[in-house]
Design a protein around this motif. Structure first.
Motif, PDB file in Angstrom:
ATOM      1  N   PHE A  12       3.386  -3.397  11.042  1.00 34.56           N
ATOM      2  CA  PHE A  12       3.680  -2.406  10.734  1.00 34.56           C
ATOM      3  C   PHE A  12       3.540  -2.212   9.395  1.00 34.56           C
ATOM      4  CE2 PHE A  12       7.658  -1.344   7.902  1.00 34.56           C
ATOM      5  CZ  PHE A  12       8.573  -0.286   8.569  1.00 34.56           C
ATOM      6  N   PRO A  13       3.597  -3.887   8.952  1.00 34.77           N
ATOM      7  CA  PRO A  13       3.196  -3.469   6.899  1.00 34.77           C
ATOM      8  C   PRO A  13       1.716  -2.170   6.855  1.00 34.77           C
ATOM      9  CG  PRO A  13       3.870  -5.720   7.840  1.00 34.77           C
ATOM     10  CD  PRO A  13       3.800  -4.813   8.998  1.00 34.77           C
ATOM     11  N   ASN A  14       1.356  -2.288   7.555  1.00 36.73           N
ATOM     12  CA  ASN A  14      -0.101  -1.498   7.151  1.00 36.73           C
ATOM     13  C   ASN A  14       0.061  -0.157   8.327  1.00 36.73           C
ATOM     14  OD1 ASN A  14      -3.045  -0.961   7.197  1.00 36.73           O
ATOM     15  ND2 ASN A  14      -3.453  -0.855   8.941  1.00 36.73           N
ATOM     16  N   TRP A  15       1.065   0.457   8.555  1.00 37.96           N
ATOM     17  CA  TRP A  15       1.657   1.338   8.565  1.00 37.96           C
ATOM     18  C   TRP A  15       2.398   2.418   7.848  1.00 37.96           C
ATOM     19  CZ3 TRP A  15       5.794   4.252   9.300  1.00 37.96           C
ATOM     20  CH2 TRP A  15       5.594   5.293  10.115  1.00 37.96           C
ATOM     21  N   TYR A  16       3.345   1.031   7.078  1.00 39.71           N
ATOM     22  CA  TYR A  16       3.591   1.762   5.622  1.00 39.71           C
ATOM     23  C   TYR A  16       3.110   2.116   5.034  1.00 39.71           C
ATOM     24  CZ  TYR A  16       7.359   2.054   2.776  1.00 39.71           C
ATOM     25  OH  TYR A  16       8.578   2.409   1.806  1.00 39.71           O
ATOM     26  N   LEU A  17       2.357   0.881   4.526  1.00 46.15           N
ATOM     27  CA  LEU A  17       1.484   0.564   3.534  1.00 46.15           C
ATOM     28  C   LEU A  17       1.091   2.045   3.373  1.00 46.15           C
ATOM     29  CD1 LEU A  17       0.281   0.302   1.086  1.00 46.15           C
ATOM     30  CD2 LEU A  17      -0.359  -1.594   1.740  1.00 46.15           C
ATOM     31  N   SER A  18      -0.352   3.014   4.708  1.00 41.26           N
ATOM     32  CA  SER A  18      -0.967   3.250   4.931  1.00 41.26           C
ATOM     33  C   SER A  18      -0.593   4.821   4.366  1.00 41.26           C
ATOM     34  CB  SER A  18      -1.599   3.182   5.782  1.00 41.26           C
ATOM     35  OG  SER A  18      -1.980   2.288   6.670  1.00 41.26           O
ATOM     36  N   LEU A  19       0.755   5.062   5.217  1.00 41.48           N
ATOM     37  CA  LEU A  19       2.247   6.440   4.725  1.00 41.48           C
ATOM     38  C   LEU A  19       2.134   6.906   3.753  1.00 41.48           C
ATOM     39  CD1 LEU A  19       2.565   8.800   6.551  1.00 41.48           C
ATOM     40  CD2 LEU A  19       4.867   7.740   6.936  1.00 41.48           C
ATOM     41  N   THR A  20       2.327   5.466   3.148  1.00 39.67           N
ATOM     42  CA  THR A  20       2.544   5.281   1.728  1.00 39.67           C
ATOM     43  C   THR A  20       0.975   5.852   0.895  1.00 39.67           C
ATOM     44  OG1 THR A  20       3.946   3.944   1.517  1.00 39.67           O
ATOM     45  CG2 THR A  20       3.157   4.430  -0.800  1.00 39.67           C
ATOM     46  N   GLU A  21       0.162   5.503   0.865  1.00 37.18           N
ATOM     47  CA  GLU A  21      -0.858   6.195   0.467  1.00 37.18           C
ATOM     48  C   GLU A  21      -1.268   7.199   0.440  1.00 37.18           C
ATOM     49  OE1 GLU A  21      -4.403   2.663   0.223  1.00 37.18           O
ATOM     50  OE2 GLU A  21      -2.881   1.440   1.187  1.00 37.18           O
ATOM     51  N   MET A  22      -1.168   7.951   1.900  1.00 43.35           N
ATOM     52  CA  MET A  22      -1.346   9.115   2.210  1.00 43.35           C
ATOM     53  C   MET A  22      -0.863  10.120   1.200  1.00 43.35           C
ATOM     54  SD  MET A  22      -1.889   8.564   6.128  1.00 43.35           S
ATOM     55  CE  MET A  22      -1.866  10.576   6.996  1.00 43.35           C
ATOM     56  N   VAL A  23       0.288   9.940   1.101  1.00 42.47           N
ATOM     57  CA  VAL A  23       1.491  10.458   1.007  1.00 42.47           C
ATOM     58  C   VAL A  23       1.221  10.694  -1.225  1.00 42.47           C
ATOM     59  CG1 VAL A  23       4.189  11.422  -0.575  1.00 42.47           C
ATOM     60  CG2 VAL A  23       3.240  10.461   2.250  1.00 42.47           C
ATOM     61  N   LEU A  24       0.478   9.510  -1.660  1.00 47.69           N
ATOM     62  CA  LEU A  24       0.388   9.382  -3.102  1.00 47.69           C
ATOM     63  C   LEU A  24      -0.941   9.943  -3.206  1.00 47.69           C
ATOM     64  CD1 LEU A  24       1.394   5.688  -3.498  1.00 47.69           C
ATOM     65  CD2 LEU A  24       2.839   8.116  -4.281  1.00 47.69           C
ATOM     66  N   ARG A  25      -1.737  10.392  -1.962  1.00 50.28           N
ATOM     67  CA  ARG A  25      -2.920   9.978  -2.598  1.00 50.28           C
ATOM     68  C   ARG A  25      -3.212  11.941  -2.446  1.00 50.28           C
ATOM     69  NH1 ARG A  25      -5.725   7.004   1.016  1.00 50.28           N
ATOM     70  NH2 ARG A  25      -6.904   6.413  -0.717  1.00 50.28           N
ATOM     71  N   ASP A  26      -2.762  12.776  -1.166  1.00 50.57           N
ATOM     72  CA  ASP A  26      -2.003  13.911  -0.682  1.00 50.57           C
ATOM     73  C   ASP A  26      -0.519  14.366  -1.008  1.00 50.57           C
ATOM     74  OD1 ASP A  26      -4.980  14.770  -0.142  1.00 50.57           O
ATOM     75  OD2 ASP A  26      -4.617  12.577   1.589  1.00 50.57           O
ATOM     76  N   PRO A  27      -0.101  14.480  -2.327  1.00 55.75           N
ATOM     77  CA  PRO A  27       0.766  14.592  -2.570  1.00 55.75           C
ATOM     78  C   PRO A  27       1.590  15.725  -2.062  1.00 55.75           C
ATOM     79  CG  PRO A  27       0.167  14.772  -4.540  1.00 55.75           C
ATOM     80  CD  PRO A  27      -1.033  14.122  -3.934  1.00 55.75           C
ATOM     81  N   LYS A  28       0.863  16.606  -1.801  1.00 53.56           N
ATOM     82  CA  LYS A  28       1.038  18.463  -1.850  1.00 53.56           C
ATOM     83  C   LYS A  28       0.839  18.499   0.036  1.00 53.56           C
ATOM     84  CE  LYS A  28       0.818  19.937  -6.756  1.00 53.56           C
ATOM     85  NZ  LYS A  28       0.389  20.957  -7.467  1.00 53.56           N
ATOM     86  N   ALA A  29       0.964  17.871   1.139  1.00 54.95           N
ATOM     87  CA  ALA A  29      -0.306  17.735   2.065  1.00 54.95           C
ATOM     88  C   ALA A  29       0.967  18.873   2.653  1.00 54.95           C
ATOM     89  CB  ALA A  29      -0.183  16.693   3.104  1.00 54.95           C
ATOM     90  N   GLU A  30       0.922  19.548   3.958  1.00 57.21           N
ATOM     91  CA  GLU A  30       2.182  19.933   4.333  1.00 57.21           C
ATOM     92  C   GLU A  30       2.710  18.953   5.960  1.00 57.21           C
ATOM     93  OE1 GLU A  30       1.700  24.696   4.728  1.00 57.21           O
ATOM     94  OE2 GLU A  30       0.144  23.744   4.511  1.00 57.21           O
ATOM     95  N   ALA A  31       1.794  18.155   5.897  1.00 55.11           N
ATOM     96  CA  ALA A  31       1.872  17.341   7.569  1.00 55.11           C
ATOM     97  C   ALA A  31       1.030  15.990   7.227  1.00 55.11           C
ATOM     98  CB  ALA A  31       1.309  18.102   8.506  1.00 55.11           C
ATOM     99  N   TYR A  32       1.317  15.442   7.436  1.00 54.69           N
ATOM    100  CA  TYR A  32       0.842  13.747   7.175  1.00 54.69           C
ATOM    101  C   TYR A  32       0.742  13.702   8.753  1.00 54.69           C
ATOM    102  CZ  TYR A  32       1.835  13.886   2.755  1.00 54.69           C
ATOM    103  OH  TYR A  32       1.721  14.704   1.323  1.00 54.69           O
ATOM    104  N   LEU A  33      -0.746  13.377   9.056  1.00 55.89           N
ATOM    105  CA  LEU A  33      -0.906  12.492  10.821  1.00 55.89           C
ATOM    106  C   LEU A  33      -1.383  10.823  10.748  1.00 55.89           C
ATOM    107  CD1 LEU A  33      -1.850  12.492  14.019  1.00 55.89           C
ATOM    108  CD2 LEU A  33      -3.720  13.882  14.192  1.00 55.89           C
ATOM    109  N   LEU A  34      -0.739  10.203  10.742  1.00 57.68           N
ATOM    110  CA  LEU A  34      -1.265   9.206  10.973  1.00 57.68           C
ATOM    111  C   LEU A  34      -1.507   8.167  12.560  1.00 57.68           C
ATOM    112  CD1 LEU A  34      -1.854   6.483   9.448  1.00 57.68           C
ATOM    113  CD2 LEU A  34       0.457   6.279   9.307  1.00 57.68           C
TER     114      LEU A  34
END
Length: 234
Positions: free
Chosen positions: A70-92
């Motif tokens: 869970f911590p790795n998953w949550y941190l990964s999604l956070t990094e994705m949002v910060l790296r790609d803040p304008k993405a329309e869809a996040y696939l994790l």
């Protein structure tokens, strides 16, 4: 796909969480997700994972201490949002998944199944509703939600999930020291916020591998495997 139809999304952020396995499946997952249509991938690796040189085009994020699922998953999604803040869809997704060919193009025309969504799972466990004609089905099961293999969040839903205090508190107060239960946390978040939890049936993702990094005695059988998996979606 009919070229006259409207493509709803095109800007993706795609990530894979991975941890050491006795029988590694990461290479299969990377090859499959590329064949499904995604090229720009981010890999979030727990200590001990080796990335083959064949995939040196990846964005590779190495954890230097073991975080847990869970911590790795949550941190990964956070990094994705910060790296790609304008993405329309996040696939994790996780590192033991095969995808249907052409999944990206199919989803770009079919998302989103509702004006507001909590999450879309393109993995459909065997005990969920099974459809012959491909479609999104609602499976609002709260804490009993099953299967975080391949979750897709809209930009608003990703931000809402990450900023939710109850989701954050899972690490402090959740069962198993808050290290597991990604699917249950997401399902409960959807339920509390009255957001739909969608699953695609037949499944566009299949669980592979003979071992689990979270539950060492579990096997990929029964509920942990898709009953119907499309090798290619049109």
């Amino acid at each position: 796909m009919d070229a006259c139809k409207f493509r709803n999304i095109s800007n993706w952020s795609v990530g894979i969480t991975t941890a050491p396995r006795k029988q590694p499946t990461l290479c299969q997952t990377i090859a499959s997700i590329k064949k499904a249509g995604w090229e720009r991938l981010q890999v979030f690796a727990e200590p001990g994972v080796e990335i083959p040189e064949d995939f040196n085009d990846l964005i590779f994020v190495q954890r230097y201490e073991r975080l847990g699922a869970f911590p790795n998953w949550y941190l990964s999604l956070t990094e994705m949002v910060l790296r790609d803040p304008k993405a329309e869809a996040y696939l994790l997704c996780q590192d033991d998944v095969l995808f249907s060919e052409n999944t990206r193009e199919y989803l770009e025309f079919k998302l989103w199944p509702a004006p507001e969504v909590g999450v879309v799972s393109i993995y459909c466990p065997s005990h969920y509703q099974q459809k012959i004609t491909p479609e999104f089905i609602r499976e609002d099961r709260g804490w009993r939600s099953w299967g975080a293999l391949a979750y897709i969040f809209s930009n608003p839903s990703a931000r809402s999930l990450l900023s939710d205090s109850a989701v954050l508190n899972h690490r402090d107060f959740g069962p198993a020291d808050g290290l597991k239960h990604i699917d249950a946390v997401v399902g409960l978040w959807c339920e509390r916020n009255q957001l739909p939890y969608f699953v695609h049936s037949p499944s566009l993702a299949q669980h592979i591998g003979d071992t689990s990094t979270i539950y060492p005695t579990a096997s990929v059988r029964g509920h942990r495997k898709a009953d119907q998996f499309l090798k290619k979606i049109r």
